[in-house]
Scaffold this motif. Structure first.
Motif, PDB file in Angstrom:
ATOM      1  N   GLY A   1     100.059 115.358 -19.235  1.00  0.00           N
ATOM      2  CA  GLY A   1      99.538 116.211 -20.288  1.00  0.00           C
ATOM      3  C   GLY A   1     100.596 116.707 -21.255  1.00  0.00           C
ATOM      4  N   LEU A   2     101.864 116.514 -20.897  1.00  0.00           N
ATOM      5  CA  LEU A   2     102.956 116.916 -21.788  1.00  0.00           C
ATOM      6  C   LEU A   2     103.415 115.778 -22.693  1.00  0.00           C
ATOM      7  CD1 LEU A   2     105.116 119.026 -19.305  1.00  0.00           C
ATOM      8  CD2 LEU A   2     103.583 119.871 -21.089  1.00  0.00           C
TER       9      LEU A   2
ATOM     10  N   ALA B   1      91.299 110.765  -4.132  1.00  0.00           N
ATOM     11  CA  ALA B   1      91.556 109.345  -4.343  1.00  0.00           C
ATOM     12  C   ALA B   1      92.946 109.113  -4.924  1.00  0.00           C
ATOM     13  CB  ALA B   1      90.498 108.743  -5.263  1.00  0.00           C
ATOM     14  N   TYR B   2      93.348 107.859  -4.918  1.00  0.00           N
ATOM     15  CA  TYR B   2      94.595 107.452  -5.570  1.00  0.00           C
ATOM     16  C   TYR B   2      94.314 107.240  -7.046  1.00  0.00           C
ATOM     17  CZ  TYR B   2      98.648 104.666  -6.899  1.00  0.00           C
ATOM     18  OH  TYR B   2      99.765 104.196  -7.532  1.00  0.00           O
ATOM     19  N   SER B   3      95.198 107.743  -7.910  1.00  0.00           N
ATOM     20  CA  SER B   3      95.002 107.646  -9.350  1.00  0.00           C
ATOM     21  C   SER B   3      96.357 107.690 -10.030  1.00  0.00           C
ATOM     22  CB  SER B   3      94.118 108.798  -9.851  1.00  0.00           C
ATOM     23  OG  SER B   3      94.137 108.875 -11.260  1.00  0.00           O
ATOM     24  N   ARG B   4      96.405 107.224 -11.275  1.00  0.00           N
ATOM     25  CA  ARG B   4      97.614 107.375 -12.083  1.00  0.00           C
ATOM     26  C   ARG B   4      97.702 108.783 -12.653  1.00  0.00           C
ATOM     27  NH1 ARG B   4      98.431 102.239 -15.973  1.00  0.00           N
ATOM     28  NH2 ARG B   4     100.537 103.087 -15.988  1.00  0.00           N
ATOM     29  N   HIS B   5      96.634 109.555 -12.528  1.00  0.00           N
ATOM     30  CA  HIS B   5      96.590 110.909 -13.075  1.00  0.00           C
ATOM     31  C   HIS B   5      96.722 111.906 -11.925  1.00  0.00           C
ATOM     32  CE1 HIS B   5      94.839 109.496 -17.022  1.00  0.00           C
ATOM     33  NE2 HIS B   5      94.696 108.446 -16.249  1.00  0.00           N
ATOM     34  N   LEU B   6      97.809 111.835 -11.207  1.00  0.00           N
ATOM     35  CA  LEU B   6      97.993 112.699 -10.061  1.00  0.00           C
ATOM     36  C   LEU B   6      98.405 114.097 -10.498  1.00  0.00           C
ATOM     37  CD1 LEU B   6      99.963 110.223  -7.761  1.00  0.00           C
ATOM     38  CD2 LEU B   6      97.529 110.775  -7.667  1.00  0.00           C
ATOM     39  N   ALA B   7      98.087 115.071  -9.649  1.00  0.00           N
ATOM     40  CA  ALA B   7      98.546 116.430  -9.912  1.00  0.00           C
ATOM     41  C   ALA B   7     100.072 116.453  -9.888  1.00  0.00           C
ATOM     42  CB  ALA B   7      97.976 117.378  -8.858  1.00  0.00           C
TER      43      ALA B   7
ATOM     44  N   ILE C   1     102.447 125.146 -27.814  1.00  0.00           N
ATOM     45  CA  ILE C   1     101.178 124.416 -27.814  1.00  0.00           C
ATOM     46  C   ILE C   1     101.244 123.263 -26.811  1.00  0.00           C
ATOM     47  CG2 ILE C   1      99.565 123.058 -29.190  1.00  0.00           C
ATOM     48  CD1 ILE C   1      99.637 125.990 -29.935  1.00  0.00           C
ATOM     49  N   ASN C   2     102.346 122.533 -26.811  1.00  0.00           N
ATOM     50  CA  ASN C   2     102.451 121.383 -25.908  1.00  0.00           C
ATOM     51  C   ASN C   2     102.480 121.802 -24.445  1.00  0.00           C
ATOM     52  OD1 ASN C   2     102.703 118.502 -25.635  1.00  0.00           O
ATOM     53  ND2 ASN C   2     104.797 118.834 -24.959  1.00  0.00           N
ATOM     54  N   SER C   3     102.976 123.002 -24.172  1.00  0.00           N
ATOM     55  CA  SER C   3     103.067 123.450 -22.784  1.00  0.00           C
ATOM     56  C   SER C   3     101.705 123.659 -22.141  1.00  0.00           C
ATOM     57  CB  SER C   3     103.873 124.752 -22.713  1.00  0.00           C
ATOM     58  OG  SER C   3     103.242 125.775 -23.463  1.00  0.00           O
ATOM     59  N   LEU C   4     100.634 123.673 -22.949  1.00  0.00           N
ATOM     60  CA  LEU C   4      99.291 123.745 -22.375  1.00  0.00           C
ATOM     61  C   LEU C   4      99.032 122.554 -21.460  1.00  0.00           C
ATOM     62  CD1 LEU C   4      97.225 124.842 -25.525  1.00  0.00           C
ATOM     63  CD2 LEU C   4      97.872 126.260 -23.567  1.00  0.00           C
ATOM     64  N   GLY C   5      99.724 121.450 -21.731  1.00  0.00           N
ATOM     65  CA  GLY C   5      99.550 120.262 -20.916  1.00  0.00           C
ATOM     66  C   GLY C   5     100.120 120.374 -19.525  1.00  0.00           C
ATOM     67  N   SER C   6     100.760 121.475 -19.197  1.00  0.00           N
ATOM     68  CA  SER C   6     101.286 121.679 -17.847  1.00  0.00           C
ATOM     69  C   SER C   6     100.338 122.482 -16.973  1.00  0.00           C
ATOM     70  CB  SER C   6     102.638 122.392 -17.914  1.00  0.00           C
ATOM     71  OG  SER C   6     102.494 123.682 -18.504  1.00  0.00           O
ATOM     72  N   LEU C   7      99.233 122.960 -17.546  1.00  0.00           N
ATOM     73  CA  LEU C   7      98.266 123.743 -16.777  1.00  0.00           C
ATOM     74  C   LEU C   7      97.475 122.840 -15.841  1.00  0.00           C
ATOM     75  CD1 LEU C   7      96.895 126.078 -19.616  1.00  0.00           C
ATOM     76  CD2 LEU C   7      98.630 126.606 -17.877  1.00  0.00           C
ATOM     77  N   PRO C   8      96.927 123.393 -14.765  1.00  0.00           N
ATOM     78  CA  PRO C   8      96.095 122.574 -13.861  1.00  0.00           C
ATOM     79  C   PRO C   8      94.978 121.878 -14.614  1.00  0.00           C
ATOM     80  CG  PRO C   8      96.553 124.723 -12.890  1.00  0.00           C
ATOM     81  CD  PRO C   8      97.071 124.780 -14.303  1.00  0.00           C
ATOM     82  N   VAL C   9      94.636 120.694 -14.199  1.00  0.00           N
ATOM     83  CA  VAL C   9      93.640 119.798 -14.804  1.00  0.00           C
ATOM     84  C   VAL C   9      94.174 119.222 -16.120  1.00  0.00           C
ATOM     85  CG1 VAL C   9      91.295 119.514 -15.681  1.00  0.00           C
ATOM     86  CG2 VAL C   9      91.714 121.019 -13.727  1.00  0.00           C
ATOM     87  N   LEU C  10      94.644 120.119 -17.038  1.00  0.00           N
ATOM     88  CA  LEU C  10      95.155 119.631 -18.316  1.00  0.00           C
ATOM     89  C   LEU C  10      96.375 118.743 -18.126  1.00  0.00           C
ATOM     90  CD1 LEU C  10      94.867 122.815 -20.584  1.00  0.00           C
ATOM     91  CD2 LEU C  10      93.242 120.939 -20.316  1.00  0.00           C
ATOM     92  N   GLU C  11      97.113 118.934 -17.037  1.00  0.00           N
ATOM     93  CA  GLU C  11      98.310 118.135 -16.802  1.00  0.00           C
ATOM     94  C   GLU C  11      97.982 116.673 -16.523  1.00  0.00           C
ATOM     95  OE1 GLU C  11     100.375 119.419 -13.346  1.00  0.00           O
ATOM     96  OE2 GLU C  11      98.609 119.320 -12.035  1.00  0.00           O
ATOM     97  N   ARG C  12      96.727 116.369 -16.258  1.00  0.00           N
ATOM     98  CA  ARG C  12      96.334 114.992 -15.934  1.00  0.00           C
ATOM     99  C   ARG C  12      95.762 114.239 -17.138  1.00  0.00           C
ATOM    100  NH1 ARG C  12      93.705 114.915  -9.915  1.00  0.00           N
ATOM    101  NH2 ARG C  12      94.882 116.605  -8.988  1.00  0.00           N
ATOM    102  N   ILE C  13      95.734 114.856 -18.309  1.00  0.00           N
ATOM    103  CA  ILE C  13      95.045 114.276 -19.471  1.00  0.00           C
ATOM    104  C   ILE C  13      96.058 113.715 -20.459  1.00  0.00           C
ATOM    105  CG2 ILE C  13      93.530 114.774 -21.424  1.00  0.00           C
ATOM    106  CD1 ILE C  13      92.248 116.980 -19.754  1.00  0.00           C
ATOM    107  N   TYR C  14      95.854 112.465 -20.871  1.00  0.00           N
ATOM    108  CA  TYR C  14      96.637 111.860 -21.950  1.00  0.00           C
ATOM    109  C   TYR C  14      96.008 112.300 -23.279  1.00  0.00           C
ATOM    110  CZ  TYR C  14      98.961 108.734 -18.618  1.00  0.00           C
ATOM    111  OH  TYR C  14      99.704 108.221 -17.592  1.00  0.00           O
ATOM    112  N   PHE C  15      96.480 113.420 -23.798  1.00  0.00           N
ATOM    113  CA  PHE C  15      95.837 114.025 -24.965  1.00  0.00           C
ATOM    114  C   PHE C  15      95.877 113.119 -26.185  1.00  0.00           C
ATOM    115  CE2 PHE C  15      96.299 117.807 -22.400  1.00  0.00           C
ATOM    116  CZ  PHE C  15      95.180 118.544 -22.734  1.00  0.00           C
ATOM    117  N   VAL C  16      97.020 112.455 -26.422  1.00  0.00           N
ATOM    118  CA  VAL C  16      97.176 111.688 -27.657  1.00  0.00           C
ATOM    119  C   VAL C  16      96.118 110.598 -27.760  1.00  0.00           C
ATOM    120  CG1 VAL C  16      98.762 110.244 -28.973  1.00  0.00           C
ATOM    121  CG2 VAL C  16      99.624 112.205 -27.704  1.00  0.00           C
ATOM    122  N   ARG C  17      95.659 110.133 -26.641  1.00  0.00           N
ATOM    123  CA  ARG C  17      94.651 109.074 -26.659  1.00  0.00           C
ATOM    124  C   ARG C  17      93.241 109.629 -26.494  1.00  0.00           C
ATOM    125  NH1 ARG C  17      94.729 103.790 -22.698  1.00  0.00           N
ATOM    126  NH2 ARG C  17      93.902 102.341 -24.217  1.00  0.00           N
ATOM    127  N   TYR C  18      93.034 110.425 -25.463  1.00  0.00           N
ATOM    128  CA  TYR C  18      91.676 110.814 -25.104  1.00  0.00           C
ATOM    129  C   TYR C  18      91.179 112.057 -25.828  1.00  0.00           C
ATOM    130  CZ  TYR C  18      92.359 107.312 -21.542  1.00  0.00           C
ATOM    131  OH  TYR C  18      92.609 106.122 -20.900  1.00  0.00           O
TER     132      TYR C  18
END
Length: 987
Positions: free
Chosen positions: A289-290, A278-284, A373-390
């Motif tokens: 996530g960074l 689907a279309y999403s703002r959380h694209l691969a 630690i922040n570079s974990l947000g570049s991993l697959p799936v994790l790159e789509r997550i807004y960590f600071v909020r969710y």
């Protein structure tokens, strides 16, 4: 289950009642004054004004950070879910919003979440009670986990009360899916820890299954992934620490966790099947996530109100801070106690304290962008997550857990508050020349500093004067946390009233501690707790009486139908046509509960073809997920929705948009006779250093307006931007200029009518003049792949344009007007011709070259269809049409063979039946769905939708249910389960 109820300690039942009472006190205006946490009319909402018929106070400030999600999103989702369930349908699909899209599989709808079902019996005006219940469960489950970690009962109660005082839950409360996921995270920890300690614990299966199931079905996929991932790491760590019983513990965890995961399969299996394509703002590859805050923004968490109330910017916006992604805040005394626990970590390295410390430090490191630690947000799936909020709930629970241990070990004040304050002062220092900034610093920043310094000193005073009364000490510490939490809670009051409330609670706290510190005054900790809750209630209740025009909205049903609604339903003719709202009549997601078909959209996902159709042909300035006329302007290009309607009227008509609604906006026409963006070439920004120009043979006699896409990079700079029109002989026919100090989006250059241009070549030149400017100030847009287009512009034949659509209804109460688009095609039409496209993208692109969009369609799969049916002759007629959440039924009389096209989104999971026989569904124009009619005649058409993996997910859920039941029954029969026996044999 019944045996557990009999075995629950009275302590736990009492604690649940205590948390309920604290929650009532914390939201005293909600319970005692009939107010609601649902933001009926916050100032920053998408709603213009209040719901129809509402006469109560309007909140002076937002009560949540996400007014889209809390009101237009979540409330609309829940209302549609409830209305569908009451009609006997599980809402798999939403045919009323946009061009139709999956509903259950979208995730945020939370159709399968048990607390959503409570809304079947609770009136809509009281649905915020369900959201409060999530908050209550979070506090209670965290208390249970702390007790399992052998924290003293009263200290664990302080921990639960602290959960009810934190900013994360306060500002995200109405964003119910985020708080709902967070609520079940402590129960997950409890279930894992209890099983690790006693692998034969009889209730492990259903507790783990319930926690996993609710965490998944609560509705926020990002928070769910973070929650389950952290609990998985926790379980693996605990397993590594238990060597002798590792195999038995592992097998003991399987039935409940696997059973809960499989029970939730109808949600996550179908969500994954929908979300990935689907279309999403959380694209691969989006790397969201960074995203992180800089260290200098952490003071917003440590000192509530340092930067003002929600959505106020007293110091100006600076790098590293954005309220939209705030993780919340924590009361100053809670932070102090957490720091105290750090000082005692080396002396007492308990499992719970170590876990909370690591969790907090790692979460803070991720939020602050610490390398590694922040570079974990570049991993697959994790790159789509807004960590600071969710993932903000991790920081909240981590700090509360640390504070619990800090309270137990408190001995002395550590001088770290000033260092944290300096971190908060640094990013605002350059903005203090503003008078409003000084006022905010004095009120909010000063009060935050006062709480941070004086509340710990007050605890030391009490500790020295009453060294043996630990329970009283714990209660007073809890009140210091709780009262500040209440003072800063978003409650709709103005910022000036809130500063006095905060100051009042601080003074009461200090006076209370000074008073009870005197040895001759005798007071029990129970009486102190009662006194504290009374004080928590009184100030805001009294203020609500003194200022009746402020505060949270009164109880009111937001689903109260306005008068225009019945008229709109009538003219839509059972959904054959759609409407589109330019204002808030009705808002996105508030059409589905009433069975109203609207082009407006507010959703996290959309079928890809549908999203690109909206972006290309409906509104180029809006995000396809947030389509709502003037209410949702997101693009820097700032396309005017009114112009988009005029420019793209043939596509609005194609998707059956027959009715246009507005309160302060009126649709105008005619469209431009020339539009560079109509060819959909990609644009590139360029500095307006030298004049830009292009030539065109005018197809019209008169030119009186030219719109140009411009943007001023440095606002306030002196200068002008001019547009000149030259005749074929080079003579100047017209000139119009605009000041260049503040340009953003499409700018209108209006001329006295320039006549005599029909079939003549004219030259249009754009230039800028900036005296004494050291650098270019204005940006225009050009087309690298089509330089002959010159620059992005639109040409209009007349500046004063008449109304395009007749007004068919005006609501005297709401002032909502309804205009009719006579050229709109019905939602179901028969196209006698069909061409073949290479792909859905190619089919979508061919629409702009298709003369008649309802006569010729484009298919991805053949064979093509040619027709000799006369032009301008009806190809068929709709005999009946009916929409249900998952079904569309129609009787259609076809006069010729063709493609019977339904202008609704194509999506896997649909089945089509013609006269009772299943037929293939065709992808039409890369967006819609249709069936082939090989002959004229009368046909009964039935579209039925089930999620593509619905029956597989039901089978998995059934197996998960049997797995959990099998585990429970094995305990009743006092026998090892099959998995345990097999595991023991293998091990």
């Amino acid at each position: 289950m019944f045996s557990l109820v009999r075995q629950i300690k009275s302590e736990h039942l009492s604690s649940l009642l205590i948390f309920l009472f604290i929650l009532i006190c914390a939201n005293s205006t909600v319970f005692f004054l009939g107010r609601t946490l649902i933001p009926l009319a916050p100032s920053d909402s998408l709603l213009a004004g209040t719901p129809y018929g509402y006469q109560g106070p309007v909140a002076k400030s937002p009560v949540t950070l996400d007014t889209w999600g809390s009101f237009n999103g979540n409330f609309g989702y829940d209302a549609y879910t409830v209305s569908s369930l009451k009609q006997g349908h599980i809402p798999f699909w939403n045919p009323y919003q946009g061009l139709g899209q999956p509903f259950l599989a979208s995730g945020l709808s939370a159709v399968l979440y048990p607390l959503t079902w409570l809304e079947l019996i609770i009136p809509p005006a009281w649905w915020d009670m369900v959201w409060l219940l999530n908050w209550l469960l979070a506090a209670f489950f965290f208390y249970l986990y702390l007790r399992l970690l052998e924290v003293e009962p009263i200290v664990a109660l302080v921990g639960g009360a602290a959960v009810l005082s934190t900013g994360f839950f306060q500002i995200y409360l109405a964003l119910r899916e985020v708080v709902a996921v967070a609520a079940w995270w402590p129960l997950l920890l409890y279930g894992v820890e209890r099983t690790v300690r006693v692998h034969t614990w009889p209730h492990r299966h259903w507790v783990l299954a319930l926690a996993v199931y609710c965490s998944i079905t609560a509705g926020q996929p990002e928070s769910t992934f973070v929650s389950l991932f952290i609990v998985l790491l926790y379980a693996m760590t605990r397993l590594m620490q238990t060597r002798e019983r590792r195999g038995k513990i592992f097998l003991a965890l399987i039935p409940g966790t696997l059973g809960g995961l499989l029970l939730a399969a109808p949600m996550w299996v179908n969500f994954a099947a929908y979300a990935l394509p689907a279309y999403s703002r959380h694209l691969a590859g989006s790397k969201v996530g960074l995203d992180s805050y800089l260290y200098n923004a952490t003071s917003g968490f440590l000192f509530p109100g340092l930067y003002g109330t929600i959505y106020s910017w007293p110091f100006g916006k600076f790098t590293g801070w954005d309220w939209d992604w705030s993780p919340g805040w924590a009361p100053a005394l809670l932070i102090f106690l957490a720091v105290v626990s750090l000082g005692n970590l080396r002396r007492h390295r308990g499992q719970g304290q170590l876990f909370f410390t690591i969790l907090t430090l790692l979460t803070l490191a991720k939020f602050c962008g610490v390398p590694g630690i922040n570079s974990l947000g570049s991993l697959p799936v994790l790159e789509r997550i807004y960590f600071v909020r969710y993932a903000a709930f991790l920081l909240t629970f981590g700090l509360v857990g640390m504070a619990v241990y800090g309270l137990s070990y408190l001995a002395r004040l550590e001088p770290r508050r000033l260092g944290v304050l300096i971190m908060g002062i640094y990013p605002i220092w350059g903005h203090l020349h503003k008078p409003m900034a000084l006022a905010f610093l004095a009120t909010f920043g000063g009060l935050g500093l006062a709480w941070a310094i004086l509340s710990p000193l007050a605890l030391f005073l009490l500790r020295r004067s009453r060294p043996d009364e630990l329970n009283l000490f714990y209660v007073v510490a809890a009140l210091g946390i709780f009262w500040q939490g209440i003072a800063y809670a978003p409650d709709g009051l103005s910022i000036f009233i809130k500063k006095y409330i905060s100051f009042l609670y601080l003074v009461i706290f200090l006076l209370t501690v000074i008073l009870i510190s005197r040895p001759r005054i005798s007071i029990s900790y129970k009486k102190m707790a009662t006194y504290g809750l009374i004080i928590a209630v009184l100030p805001k209740v009294i203020i609500s009486f003194l200022f009746p025009s402020q505060g949270l909205p009164k109880r009111y049903n937001p689903l109260t139908p306005p008068p225009y609604l019945s008229q709109l339903l009538k003219v839509q003719d059972k959904g054959i046509f759609r409407s589109y709202s330019f204002d808030s009549a009705p808002a996105p997601n508030f059409t589905a509960p009433f069975g109203l078909s609207s082009l407006g959209v507010l959703d996290p996902l959309a079928p890809k073809g549908t999203a690109y159709f909206i972006h290309k042909y409906i509104d180029r300035g809006a995000l396809p997920l947030l389509l709502g006329g003037n209410m949702l302007r997101l693009s820097i290009d700032d396309y005017d929705p009114m112009d988009e309607l005029s420019n793209n009227l043939r596509y609005y008509s194609l998707v059956s948009t027959k009715f246009i609604l507005g309160q302060n906006s009126e649709p105008l026409a005619p469209p431009p006779f020339y539009d560079t963006d109509a060819l959909h070439y990609s644009k590139r920004a360029t500095w307006l250093i030298h004049p830009l120009e292009f030539r065109i043979v005018s197809p019209v006699e008169v030119l009186s307006r030219v719109d140009v896409l411009l943007h001023t990079v440095k606002f306030g700079s002196a200068g002008t931007v001019s547009l000149r029109i030259f005749a074929p002989d080079g003579s100047l026919k017209g000139i119009a200029s605009l000041p260049s100090g503040h340009l953003k989006g499409w700018q209108k250059f209006v001329f006295p009518p320039i006549t005599g241009l029909k079939n003549k070549e004219i030259c249009i030149q754009l230039s800028g003049y900036h005296p004494n400017a050291p650098a270019p100030q204005v940006v225009a847009w050009v087309y690298p792949k089509a330089p002959k287009l010159g620059f992005a512009c639109r040409l209009f034949s007349a500046a004063g344009t008449p109304k395009a659509f007749p007004l068919i209804y005006e609501d005297p109460d709401t002032k909502v007007k309804i205009w009719e688009n006579p050229g709109a095609a019905p939602r179901l039409f028969l196209a006698p011709e069909a061409g073949i496209a290479r792909s859905w993208e190619d089919a979508l692109d061919r629409l702009k070259y298709t003369p008649d969009l309802t006569r010729q369609v484009w298919l991805v799969e053949g064979p093509l269809l040619a027709s000799t049916w006369p032009l301008n002759s009806a190809t068929g007629k709709i005999l009946s049409f009916h929409i249900d959440p998952n079904d569309i039924r129609a009787n259609f009389e076809a006069f010729t063979p063709g493609i019977l096209t339904l202008v609704d989104s194509y999506s896997p999971g649909w089945q089509a039946f013609l006269n009772g026989q299943e037929v293939p569904i065709l992808l039409v124009d890369g967006v819609f769905r249709g069936v082939r009619l090989d002959r004229p005649g009368t046909f009964k058409l039935h579209y039925s939708y089930r999620p593509p993996f619905w029956y597989l997910s039901i089978a998995l859920a059934t197996f998960g249910f049997l797995l959990v039941i099998g585990g429970i029954l094995s305990n009743y029969f006092k026998k090892n389960s099959f998995l345990l026996l097999l595991g023991e044999y293998i091990l």
